[in-house]
Write an enzyme that holds these catalytic residues in place. Sequence first.
Site, PDB file in Angstrom:
ATOM      1  CE  LYS A 255      -4.347  -1.536   2.010  1.00  0.00           C
ATOM      2  NZ  LYS A 255      -5.342  -1.348   3.055  1.00  0.00           N
ATOM      3  CG  ASP A 291      -9.008   0.430   2.832  1.00  0.00           C
ATOM      4  OD1 ASP A 291      -9.913  -0.310   2.430  1.00  0.00           O
ATOM      5  OD2 ASP A 291      -7.821   0.065   2.963  1.00  0.00           O
TER       6      ASP A 291
HETATM    7  P1  NAP Z   1      -2.049  -3.635  11.277  1.00  0.00           P
HETATM    8  O1  NAP Z   1      -1.454  -2.609  10.411  1.00  0.00           O
HETATM    9  O2  NAP Z   1      -1.301  -4.884  11.577  1.00  0.00           O
HETATM   10  O3  NAP Z   1      -2.404  -2.938  12.699  1.00  0.00           O
HETATM   11  C1  NAP Z   1      -3.022  -3.658  13.735  1.00  0.00           C
HETATM   12  C2  NAP Z   1      -3.141  -2.783  14.976  1.00  0.00           C
HETATM   13  O4  NAP Z   1      -3.849  -3.536  15.956  1.00  0.00           O
HETATM   14  C3  NAP Z   1      -1.801  -2.399  15.587  1.00  0.00           C
HETATM   15  O5  NAP Z   1      -1.902  -1.118  16.142  1.00  0.00           O
HETATM   16  C4  NAP Z   1      -1.638  -3.464  16.672  1.00  0.00           C
HETATM   17  O6  NAP Z   1      -0.886  -3.028  17.763  1.00  0.00           O
HETATM   18  C5  NAP Z   1      -3.053  -3.636  17.134  1.00  0.00           C
HETATM   19  N1  NAP Z   1      -3.248  -4.939  17.764  1.00  0.00           N
HETATM   20  C6  NAP Z   1      -2.974  -6.147  17.212  1.00  0.00           C
HETATM   21  N2  NAP Z   1      -3.314  -7.120  18.073  1.00  0.00           N
HETATM   22  C7  NAP Z   1      -3.793  -6.513  19.191  1.00  0.00           C
HETATM   23  C8  NAP Z   1      -4.279  -6.998  20.433  1.00  0.00           C
HETATM   24  N3  NAP Z   1      -4.372  -8.299  20.687  1.00  0.00           N
HETATM   25  N4  NAP Z   1      -4.681  -6.106  21.349  1.00  0.00           N
HETATM   26  C9  NAP Z   1      -4.606  -4.777  21.094  1.00  0.00           C
HETATM   27  N5  NAP Z   1      -4.141  -4.260  19.949  1.00  0.00           N
HETATM   28  C10 NAP Z   1      -3.746  -5.124  18.998  1.00  0.00           C
HETATM   29  O7  NAP Z   1      -3.466  -4.126  10.727  1.00  0.00           O
HETATM   30  P2  NAP Z   1      -4.508  -3.271   9.837  1.00  0.00           P
HETATM   31  O8  NAP Z   1      -4.234  -3.493   8.415  1.00  0.00           O
HETATM   32  O9  NAP Z   1      -4.578  -1.899  10.381  1.00  0.00           O
HETATM   33  O10 NAP Z   1      -5.856  -4.076  10.148  1.00  0.00           O
HETATM   34  C11 NAP Z   1      -6.468  -3.993  11.432  1.00  0.00           C
HETATM   35  C12 NAP Z   1      -7.870  -4.564  11.382  1.00  0.00           C
HETATM   36  O11 NAP Z   1      -8.653  -3.835  10.462  1.00  0.00           O
HETATM   37  C13 NAP Z   1      -7.925  -6.019  10.900  1.00  0.00           C
HETATM   38  O12 NAP Z   1      -8.758  -6.753  11.746  1.00  0.00           O
HETATM   39  C14 NAP Z   1      -8.536  -5.942   9.535  1.00  0.00           C
HETATM   40  O13 NAP Z   1      -9.361  -7.066   9.276  1.00  0.00           O
HETATM   41  C15 NAP Z   1      -9.373  -4.702   9.635  1.00  0.00           C
HETATM   42  N6  NAP Z   1      -9.567  -4.084   8.311  1.00  0.00           N
HETATM   43  C16 NAP Z   1     -10.813  -4.107   7.796  1.00  0.00           C
HETATM   44  C17 NAP Z   1     -11.054  -3.537   6.570  1.00  0.00           C
HETATM   45  C18 NAP Z   1     -12.439  -3.568   6.014  1.00  0.00           C
HETATM   46  O14 NAP Z   1     -12.627  -3.250   4.844  1.00  0.00           O
HETATM   47  N7  NAP Z   1     -13.430  -3.907   6.805  1.00  0.00           N
HETATM   48  C19 NAP Z   1     -10.011  -2.936   5.856  1.00  0.00           C
HETATM   49  C20 NAP Z   1      -8.734  -2.915   6.410  1.00  0.00           C
HETATM   50  C21 NAP Z   1      -8.527  -3.493   7.640  1.00  0.00           C
HETATM   51  P3  NAP Z   1       0.705  -3.240  17.875  1.00  0.00           P
HETATM   52  O15 NAP Z   1       1.299  -2.070  17.173  1.00  0.00           O
HETATM   53  O16 NAP Z   1       0.952  -3.298  19.306  1.00  0.00           O
HETATM   54  O17 NAP Z   1       1.014  -4.556  17.172  1.00  0.00           O
END
Ligand code: NAP
Length: 467
Positions: A255, A291
């Site tokens: 991205k 997004d």
């Molecule tokens: P990412 O870049 O890996 O970021 C994940 C974030 O969540 C980080 O800040 C991480 O913290 C935190 N985290 C992970 N595990 C955790 C836990 N057990 N407790 C508390 N915080 C936690 O992921 P992303 O791409 O942003 O995606 C995040 C979520 O958004 C996913 O579930 C994804 O399915 C969803 N999403 C949905 C859509 C949609 O269209 N609906 C689109 C994009 C993403 P740390 O920095 O401490 O690791």
Amino acid sequence: MADGNRPAVNVSLGPDLLGLLRVAAGHNQGGDERDGGKGSLAESDRQLLLRTAISEGADYVDIEEDIAASIPRFGKTKRIISLHNFRQTPADLEAIHARMAALDADIVKIATMANQPSDNLRMLRLVRESDVPTVGICMGDLGMPTRILAGKFGMPFTFATFHHERALAPGQLSFAQMTETYHYDQITAATKVFGVIADPVGHSLSPLVHNAAFAHAGIDAVYVPFRVPKEHLDDFLASADEWDLHGLSVTIPHKEAVLDKLTERDEWVAGIGAANTIVFEGAARRGYNTDCAAAMESLELALAADGAATTLAGKTALVLGAGGAAKAIAFGLRQRGADVAIASRTLDRAKQLADRLDCRVVDWKLRHGVGAQVLVNCTPVGMHPNVDESPFDKHHLKPSMIVFDTVYNPESTLLVKYAREQSCRVVTGIEMFVRQAALQFKLFTGKEAPMEVMAETLRRGMGPVRY
Ligand code: NAP
């Protein structure tokens, strides 16, 4: 499909050879591991089987190159001369093809392992330019596009398994996936190619959703999963014309890396520093971030649902997480004039994002005390299989709040259930996913997306019954 010692029947799929044909597959019956065979027949029995199939009038026999000269043509049976290389796509593909074509081939079939995305195009070029009908498949998940795009590049057929759990070669798709998701038998040279680039890409639900939308709208296009490792991004984008690529969804890990390949960027891409969509038009490569736009639209619709003000301006929003989704949504909220607080498990990451977007930082342990009117979960907490976890406590949810959980698998996360129990307005991850895909569809085709069809397909695709 032949497996092991079962009868010599194979499934060959193509515009000309749709469905089940009587094909005796020599490589599957023999015990020769070089051919990827799983059978245990002695070499003499394998050859006897092929000769018997020919004398019994099989439509086709599939003969490995090494024994093709000793199995003569007879009657109406056509000869598929095959080569399998489970290690690589050799540099001298053309020479190998010429050698095979000279073995009295009606069809040449070459299946090689793809070790990089460019192996696919070398194979497809060979297929397109060959005088002898040729099936050129790259194996492995890197090679999946060659299986799907068989008809576009002029292969007489492609291969599939009866069931996705019984693939005989790496990267093989099931008959149901090939027909119901990719409509491979309707793909011709004129079919426009779209797709998603990611690494890994196998889990992506985007092909399901976009192909359903194309089919519903009667658009001659196919959406293909392209696994593109980081180090091959430049090469892959440089080959867009040869793939006949008109648009791409972009996801992890590309991205941000795609930014300097774009000729134009929308306001979201410029502000967030990440694109999830590229539209190709001539030399132009336009980058978008659907997004962020989808998340803002979803929130504003939720605000408008009960006739309340639709503006996010001045609202206090708490964003949980500081990764990619949080960055896009926090940026959108700031653009709309919301007061945004970011709480993330790793405080430093939250601080970095907050500094960049001029937001507040809240310690993860203190997130319940923010007094948020809008709560957005951008962590994977609650995602399958950890469905009994919520990133926010039920008793701190108030009926006046909007609760937006970006997690979409499952749709009804524990946080969503809590929010409904507390009479909050809810936005689900499915809504965001479908809306971002719908915005992409509009950018790809210029037409309004069939959102209901996309949502229904997505929900079915996530259900327990997967083919
Ligand atoms: P990412 O870049 O890996 O970021 C994940 C974030 O969540 C980080 O800040 C991480 O913290 C935190 N985290 C992970 N595990 C955790 C836990 N057990 N407790 C508390 N915080 C936690 O992921 P992303 O791409 O942003 O995606 C995040 C979520 O958004 C996913 O579930 C994804 O399915 C969803 N999403 C949905 C859509 C949609 O269209 N609906 C689109 C994009 C993403 P740390 O920095 O401490 O690791």
